[in-house]
Scaffold this motif. Structure first.
Motif, PDB file in Angstrom:
ATOM      1  N   HIS A 106      31.467  56.697 -29.238  1.00 13.89           N
ATOM      2  CA  HIS A 106      31.525  57.331 -27.933  1.00 13.89           C
ATOM      3  C   HIS A 106      32.756  56.819 -27.187  1.00 13.89           C
ATOM      4  N   ASP A 109      35.384  59.509 -22.461  1.00 14.20           N
ATOM      5  CA  ASP A 109      35.000  60.813 -21.921  1.00 14.20           C
ATOM      6  C   ASP A 109      33.664  61.303 -22.466  1.00 14.20           C
ATOM      7  N   ASP A 110      32.971  60.438 -23.209  1.00 16.65           N
ATOM      8  CA  ASP A 110      31.640  60.772 -23.738  1.00 16.65           C
ATOM      9  C   ASP A 110      30.572  60.091 -22.885  1.00 16.65           C
ATOM     10  N   HIS A 173      27.145  64.337 -23.895  1.00 18.07           N
ATOM     11  CA  HIS A 173      27.914  65.148 -22.958  1.00 18.07           C
ATOM     12  C   HIS A 173      29.380  64.709 -23.060  1.00 18.07           C
ATOM     13  N   ARG A 174      30.278  65.645 -22.853  1.00 16.74           N
ATOM     14  CA  ARG A 174      31.696  65.289 -22.993  1.00 16.74           C
ATOM     15  C   ARG A 174      32.529  65.948 -21.900  1.00 16.74           C
ATOM     16  N   GLU A 176      35.821  67.394 -20.942  1.00 20.77           N
ATOM     17  CA  GLU A 176      36.969  67.959 -21.624  1.00 20.77           C
ATOM     18  C   GLU A 176      37.997  68.439 -20.613  1.00 20.77           C
ATOM     19  N   ARG A 181      31.269  69.573 -21.070  1.00 24.66           N
ATOM     20  CA  ARG A 181      30.426  70.098 -22.138  1.00 24.66           C
ATOM     21  C   ARG A 181      29.076  69.378 -22.080  1.00 24.66           C
TER      22      ARG A 181
END
Length: 291
Positions: A106, A109-110, A173-174, A176, A181
């Motif tokens: 991770h 940005d995760d 969740h990311r 982007e 996302r």
């Protein structure tokens, strides 16, 4: 034409089975028709395979992830729902392998969300109950072949539940470049464009009924909960509705999403830092600006 060809292949297969099994034709006529149908199937399959490969390559060139590109390619042969199920199976196994072998990391940005998932508790339960079920199969079912069938099904179900939980872990969740996302493993996914987000609020909420996953509560139009363990931690309001991609197609339009996240404060801060729609004065923790 695409829709016609999509259904023509299975229709030709059904016709072939009826003609051969039904015995309504002579042997010579049946052979001739079967050869003609097989030739038609081969031509259609070759044409569809070329289209599917081109669609997959076009999706990858456009930056689409391999699983989504594969699903789009399979829609050449099958309806969207069937294509999604066909892609989900190997995707679950891929998530399981990544989880077991620890081949995931991770990044900054995760944003994981799996802590406290009901699936984790469910796995512990079935680890104890599955051996008991297998023992009961051996004691109560007299037919060996049927015992094997139930044994395989029990093991497959166990592995699939592990794979589903693994997808919660390896698919966080990311944040982007174009938005956030949001996911619940391989089951639900959407991208919330950054320019649509008009409000963020750190707020713990209990989901009606204590359920987990994507929930649309009765009497709350445009509101959805993506919960873990029956709770959410972040409320996101959007200017234009978004929809989740589910097993059966797009979800209802969503204006307000209550989202579960392990570290909601970190996700909230990261979102506020990158949101063009929030003014500098509205970026204080826990503030929900007016639309």
């Amino acid at each position: 034409m695409e829709r016609f060809l999509k259904w023509l292949l299975p229709a030709l297969i059904v016709v072939e089975i009826v003609l051969v099994r039904g015995g309504v034709l002579t042997l010579g006529q049946a052979v001739a028709i079967v050869v003609a149908i097989e030739g038609g199937i081969a031509l259609i399959a070759a044409r569809q395979a070329i289209v599917a490969v081109r669609r997959f390559r076009a999706g990858r060139s456009a930056g689409v992830d391999p699983w989504t590109a594969a699903e789009d390619a399979l829609t050449v042969f099958f309806p969207r729902v069937m294509a999604r199920f066909l892609v989900m199976e190997p995707r679950v196994w891929a998530c399981l392998i990544r989880w077991v072998t620890r081949r995931y990391r991770h990044g900054p940005d995760d944003f994981p969300y799996h802590s406290g998932s009901i699936l984790g508790i469910f796995i512990v339960v079935i680890l104890f109950t599955t051996p008991v079920e297998i023992l009961l199969f051996e004691l109560l079912i007299p037919w060996t072949w049927l015992r094997w069938v139930f044994l395989i099904l029990a093991i497959y179900a166990l592995v699939w539940v592990f794979g589903l939980y693994a997808s919660l872990v390896v698919l966080p969740h990311r944040l982007e470049s174009d938005g956030l996302r949001v996911r619940y493993g391989v089951l639900y996914e959407t991208v919330i464009p950054r320019d649509r987000i008009i409000g963020i609020e750190e707020e713990q909420r209990k989901v009606p009924g204590g359920r987990e996953g994507l929930i649309f509560p009765d009497g709350e139009t445009g509101v959805a909960y993506l919960s873990i363990g029956g709770r959410t931690h972040l409320r996101i309001e959007v200017a234009e509705p978004v929809q989740f991609l589910t097993l059966t197609g797009p979800s209802r339009p969503i204006d307000v999403l209550n989202l579960a996240a392990n570290h909601a404060d970190r996700l909230s801060a990261a979102l506020r830092e990158r949101l063009p729609t929030l003014s500098r004065d509205d970026r204080g923790p826990g503030a929900l600006p007016a639309a």
